[in-house]
Design an enzyme around this catalytic site. Sequence first.
Site, PDB file in Angstrom:
ATOM      1  N   LYS A  79      -6.955 -33.246 -30.098  1.00 11.35           N
ATOM      2  CA  LYS A  79      -6.709 -34.527 -30.773  1.00 11.35           C
ATOM      3  C   LYS A  79      -5.600 -35.297 -30.068  1.00 11.35           C
ATOM      4  CE  LYS A  79      -7.937 -32.919 -35.443  1.00 11.35           C
ATOM      5  NZ  LYS A  79      -7.384 -32.602 -36.777  1.00 11.35           N
TER       6      LYS A  79
ATOM      7  N   GLY B 225      -1.737 -26.100 -36.584  1.00 17.03           N
ATOM      8  CA  GLY B 225      -1.376 -26.314 -35.195  1.00 17.03           C
ATOM      9  C   GLY B 225      -0.800 -27.712 -35.075  1.00 17.03           C
TER      10      GLY B 225
ATOM     11  N   ALA C 120      -2.131 -32.815 -35.469  1.00 17.30           N
ATOM     12  CA  ALA C 120      -2.062 -31.555 -36.211  1.00 17.30           C
ATOM     13  C   ALA C 120      -3.437 -31.204 -36.744  1.00 17.30           C
ATOM     14  CB  ALA C 120      -1.060 -31.663 -37.360  1.00 17.30           C
ATOM     15  N   ASP C 121      -3.641 -29.918 -36.982  1.00 15.05           N
ATOM     16  CA  ASP C 121      -4.863 -29.455 -37.623  1.00 15.05           C
ATOM     17  C   ASP C 121      -4.507 -28.252 -38.490  1.00 15.05           C
ATOM     18  OD1 ASP C 121      -7.967 -29.875 -37.501  1.00 15.05           O
ATOM     19  OD2 ASP C 121      -7.598 -27.718 -37.627  1.00 15.05           O
ATOM     20  N   THR C 122      -5.051 -28.221 -39.697  1.00 18.05           N
ATOM     21  CA  THR C 122      -4.737 -27.159 -40.657  1.00 18.05           C
ATOM     22  C   THR C 122      -6.010 -26.460 -41.080  1.00 18.05           C
ATOM     23  OG1 THR C 122      -2.846 -28.430 -41.486  1.00 18.05           O
ATOM     24  CG2 THR C 122      -3.673 -26.671 -42.907  1.00 18.05           C
TER      25      THR C 122
END
Length: 196
Positions: free
Chosen positions: A56, A109, A72-74
Amino acid sequence: MNADQTLLVLASASPRRRELLSQLDIRFTISAADIDETPHPGEAAPAYVERLAREKARVVAARHPGAWVLAADTTVALGTELMGKPRDPAEAQAMLTRLSGRTHDVYTGVALAGRHEEALVVHTRVTFRALRDAELAWYAHSGEPLDKAGAYAIQGKGGFLVAGVAGSTSNVVGLPLGETLALLERAGVPLPWRAA
């Protein structure tokens, strides 16, 4: 100097990430990234969220030369099962039923790209109460779970599901603030308490 050179760009359409970052008086603009979020076969949760955050950040950095880009990625993991966003209330209820009375892992992340590239992964353990079917059905059909990894929002109605949190609560919301600030500071991003 390119106008983007002093700019922080948040590569996310998430209102929760926008709100968390705004609380800290950090100036930023938004430019969401549209990438394939399908996990690779056998991909562990920490590797998955770091890969997506990096992708991203890189996609958006290509559109904003000279800017710092934060992404960010959750994901929620119950053992090796990755729980993304439910497609409908029935899937939300099924996810919540599996989480009821158990402890699961939340991984986010966080990646910074552009003038500097670095990524990290933050891990929080969340324990759910043992929930009754009526509670699960009500919450699953409330509308709140549908755009949330693991089908709940700890900062919203979903807070009632949670018996305990070990680690960063803001990580569960979608952006671990302490770790993100440290990442931005290491990169030299202007922060409210430090001159640019």
